[in-house]
Design a protein around this motif. Structure first.
Motif, PDB file in Angstrom:
ATOM      1  N   ASP A  49       0.883  -1.208   0.001  1.00  0.00           N
ATOM      2  CA  ASP A  49      -0.034   0.014   0.015  1.00  0.00           C
ATOM      3  C   ASP A  49       0.943   1.231   0.129  1.00  0.00           C
ATOM      4  O   ASP A  49       1.580   1.373   1.070  1.00  0.00           O
ATOM      5  CB  ASP A  49      -0.914  -0.138   1.278  1.00  0.00           C
TER       6      ASP A  49
ATOM      7  N   SER B 158      -0.780   6.688  -2.296  1.00  0.00           N
ATOM      8  CA  SER B 158      -2.040   7.103  -1.499  1.00  0.00           C
ATOM      9  C   SER B 158      -2.141   8.386  -1.312  1.00  0.00           C
ATOM     10  O   SER B 158      -2.501   9.021  -0.275  1.00  0.00           O
ATOM     11  CB  SER B 158      -1.954   6.223  -0.396  1.00  0.00           C
TER      12      SER B 158
ATOM     13  N   ASN C  89      -4.380  12.345  -1.638  1.00  0.00           N
ATOM     14  CA  ASN C  89      -5.624  12.615  -1.431  1.00  0.00           C
ATOM     15  C   ASN C  89      -6.326  13.205  -2.506  1.00  0.00           C
ATOM     16  O   ASN C  89      -5.631  14.260  -3.013  1.00  0.00           O
ATOM     17  CB  ASN C  89      -5.965  13.410  -0.242  1.00  0.00           C
TER      18      ASN C  89
ATOM     19  N   HIS D 204       4.268  12.137  -0.340  1.00  0.00           N
ATOM     20  CA  HIS D 204       3.512  11.130  -1.354  1.00  0.00           C
ATOM     21  C   HIS D 204       4.574  10.860  -2.469  1.00  0.00           C
ATOM     22  O   HIS D 204       4.609   9.479  -2.742  1.00  0.00           O
ATOM     23  CB  HIS D 204       2.078  11.662  -1.931  1.00  0.00           C
TER      24      HIS D 204
ATOM     25  N   TYR E 155     -10.608   7.551   9.394  1.00  0.00           N
ATOM     26  CA  TYR E 155      -9.596   6.800   8.580  1.00  0.00           C
ATOM     27  C   TYR E 155      -9.376   5.602   9.155  1.00  0.00           C
ATOM     28  O   TYR E 155      -8.926   4.722   8.276  1.00  0.00           O
ATOM     29  CB  TYR E 155      -8.378   7.774   8.660  1.00  0.00           C
TER      30      TYR E 155
ATOM     31  N   ASP F 167      -9.315   1.630   7.287  1.00  0.00           N
ATOM     32  CA  ASP F 167      -8.125   0.879   7.406  1.00  0.00           C
ATOM     33  C   ASP F 167      -8.451  -0.453   7.793  1.00  0.00           C
ATOM     34  O   ASP F 167      -7.741  -1.407   7.729  1.00  0.00           O
ATOM     35  CB  ASP F 167      -6.863   1.659   8.297  1.00  0.00           C
TER      36      ASP F 167
HETATM   37  N1  ARG Z   1      -3.928   9.143   2.172  1.00  0.00           N
HETATM   38  C1  ARG Z   1      -2.928   9.038   3.277  1.00  0.00           C
HETATM   39  C2  ARG Z   1      -2.179  10.392   3.455  1.00  0.00           C
HETATM   40  O1  ARG Z   1      -2.153  11.003   2.411  1.00  0.00           O
HETATM   41  C3  ARG Z   1      -2.065   7.890   3.074  1.00  0.00           C
HETATM   42  C4  ARG Z   1      -2.865   6.475   3.183  1.00  0.00           C
HETATM   43  C5  ARG Z   1      -1.607   5.317   3.484  1.00  0.00           C
HETATM   44  N2  ARG Z   1      -2.423   3.991   3.635  1.00  0.00           N
HETATM   45  C6  ARG Z   1      -3.213   3.724   4.375  1.00  0.00           C
HETATM   46  N3  ARG Z   1      -3.742   2.476   4.191  1.00  0.00           N
HETATM   47  N4  ARG Z   1      -3.585   4.234   5.316  1.00  0.00           N
HETATM   48  O2  ARG Z   1      -1.415  10.352   4.550  1.00  0.00           O
END
Ligand code: ARG
Length: 586
Positions: free
Chosen positions: A121, A124, A126, A135, A316, A320
């Motif tokens: 993973d 990721s 946003n 990122h 969040y 998960d």
């Molecule tokens: N979208 C999250 C961020 O920008 C990261 C996600 C990471 N993966 C997860 N399964 N929580 O911080």
């Protein structure tokens, strides 16, 4: 050297068993030598046995050596210091290994046993928010880990856990009503341009305008209720972000399967229900949560992990938890069937993952033998040691960052070509600049121990000297140059005969590639491979500066060409595992 090490280790254990009156088999590990003067391997087991046997360690080492039968592989082993045993492989054995490796595309790296289904993973970002340097780090490191594990034979699923759901969409959709109302009914295709700017405008409005806040809240409710118009707007926003992300992924040559947070929406109530059934759920101030074991707040009380807020919303962590269930569930049950799940995010999320993993474990969702693993990394900082920003203090857009790296690489190249009075086609310049620029950004990141913060510096990452991508690429280019000057690297082969010290040290370094890869897999630290490739390039450059290759005497030329070829192949494969492409000229 894996094969040789295993063979030697086996003989060593046999000798130990024969030489020493031990009740049971003991460990007598063979390690790579700490310094080249000590040979190739060393065994320090005698020190540990001194107490057990009541004999001085040097004496123990000596009896073991007396029983060792390794003449076919190495020079007579030496007892040194307090009781080390040092092994030096014979040149003809190294030569045979080099010959064998010339025919192996995997360069001696075995396939993993057993091969596991793994989810990585990473990246990721946003939706509608900045895809920031954090990122970028996740993308580069995650991609490298995924490449490594695939190369070892594991079945790797690369998942992009896109932040594509949440209350911020209310605000974004409300804003969309104002700026592009026709897009909502699908009557008009809109290009929202810079979505990050769009997000900022929406946020400013949200902060200033109460009516807009109210509107935003209504939009959240409509979206959660699945109203077609809201879903359409949400899709539009996602689609536009997706395009921007994809452009970055294409440029970085990174593959990802999108599996955003929204994918788990329907499973969220079930997550809470299951936690309830497992008797883990506590209602605290209206919120439903699980109290964590061994994780306490400032007041010394156990911290809660909130899985459902007072207003009924999920967060969040809930997502998960749902994702863990999905990833570990067997394919028959519609899951991914992973046995290992790796999360690549900044170290700031360590507590989040520790909490989520613990709850999943206690809920019984982690089958035995399955492993959840957070792979954290430090911050990207500017030269001032603070968070990386543009000169005006704004966050840096990734596209701009990559553009600048490529522009600078181009500038360096053009300057060098002018100095060397070389002519080059525009196509060539553009392609080299793109490859070198992207390679420099990736390598700068990967060559740092990921757990520490790293200082971003264009000057440093693009330097032709030092532990940089340009330095490694240049070593590769030099070897391709030999081939162009008529040294057929392909035909180069047996018999290999290693004599000069520069040949021997290059051969040794080439042969240790397999061990480095396994080490890197152990701790998922790409900087190990970088350090190795840097060392290899230095050794190659020394070899090539000090010994003639094309003009070498007839009996040495095939060996030297073969070493050149294996060096090129090792650099290419190694860089490939880092996600970096090689070029033939630069
Ligand atoms: N979208 C999250 C961020 O920008 C990261 C996600 C990471 N993966 C997860 N399964 N929580 O911080």
């Amino acid at each position: 050297m894996l094969k040789l090490r295993n063979a030697l280790q086996h003989r060593l254990l046999e000798a130990v068993a024969q030489a020493l009156p031990l009740p049971a088999a003991v460990d007598f590990p063979l390690e790579p030598a700490t310094k080249p003067e000590f040979g190739d391997f060393q065994a320090n087991g005698a020190m540990g046995l001194a107490k057990v046997l009541g004999r001085p360690p040097r004496q123990i080492a000596q009896v073991v050596v007396d029983h060792l039968q390794v003449d076919d592989l190495c020079h007579p082993p030496q007892v040194a210091g307090p009781g080390f045993i040092n092994f030096t492989i014979r040149p003809e054995v190294l030569a045979a290994e080099v010959e064998e490796r010339l025919d192996q595309p995997r360069l001696g790296v075995p396939m993993a046993q057993p091969q596991q289904p793994v989810v990585v993973d990473f990246s990721s970002p946003n939706i509608a928010k900045e895809m920031h340097v954090g990122h970028l780090r996740s993308t580069i490191i995650g991609d490298c880990i995924a490449r490594l594990l695939s190369f070892r034979g594991h079945r790797v699923l690369r998942l992009n856990h896109l932040g594509d759901w949440g209350t911020q969409f209310g605000m974004l959709i409300a804003h969309l009503h104002h700026v592009a109302p026709r897009s909502l009914s699908g009557r008009e295709q809109v290009d929202l341009g810079d979505l990050v700017a769009f997000y900022r405008q929406a946020k400013t409005r949200f902060d200033e305008d109460e009516a807009f806040q109210e509107h935003s809240r209504r939009e959240v409710v409509k979206l959660q209720a699945g109203e077609p118009e809201s879903l359409g707007a949400w899709r539009l926003l996602c689609q536009q972000s997706r395009q921007a992300f994809q452009a970055i992924y294409d440029r970085l040559d990174v593959q990802l399967v999108e599996r955003g947070e929204s994918f788990y929406n329907e499973a969220l109530p079930q997550v809470v229900e299951e936690l309830e059934k497992a008797r883990l759920l506590v209602v605290d101030d209206g919120a439903r949560c699980v109290f964590l074991q061994g994780m306490t707040g400032k007041d010394g009380q156990p911290l809660p992990l909130i899985v459902q807020k007072r207003d009924g919303g999920y967060n969040y962590a809930t997502t998960d938890l749902a994702a863990i269930r999905q990833r570990l569930a067997s394919p028959d049950a519609g899951g991914e069937g992973a046995e290992r799940v790796i999360y690549v995010t900044d170290a700031g999320q360590s507590n989040h993952f520790a909490a989520v993993f613990q709850v999943a474990q206690r809920a019984g969702w982690v089958p035995t033998g399955c492993r959840l693993q957070h792979v954290p990394f430090g911050l990207v900082q500017g030269a001032d040691g603070k968070k990386l920003k543009t000169r005006s203090g704004a966050t840096i857009r990734l596209r701009d960052l990559l553009d600048e790296a490529v522009d600078r690489a181009r500038h360096d190249l053009v300057e060098r070509m002018a100095q060397e009075q070389r002519q080059g086609e525009e196509d060539f310049i553009a392609q080299v600049a793109e490859t070198v620029g992207i390679a420099a950004v990736k390598y700068a990141d990967l060559s740092q121990n990921r757990t520490t913060n790293y200082q971003f510096s264009f000057d440093r990452m693009l330097a032709l000297q030092g532990n940089t991508a340009p330095y490694l690429l240049y070593a590769y280019v030099r070897i391709q140059g030999i081939a162009r000057q008529g040294g057929s690297l392909v035909a180069a082969a047996s018999p290999i005969c290693l004599q000069a010290p520069q040949e021997l040290s290059l051969a040794r370094q080439l042969l240790s590639f397999d061990e480095v890869i396994l080490e890197m897999e152990q701790d998922l630290l790409p900087n190990r491979l970088c350090a190795y490739l840097f060392g290899l390039s230095q050794t190659f450059n020394r070899f090539y500066d000090q010994l003639p290759v094309l003009k070498a005497p007839d009996q040495s030329r095939p060996t030297r060409l073969a070493l050149c070829r294996l060096s090129a192949e090792t650099i290419r494969l190694g860089l490939g595992l880092l996600g970096i492409k090689t070029i033939d000229r630069m």
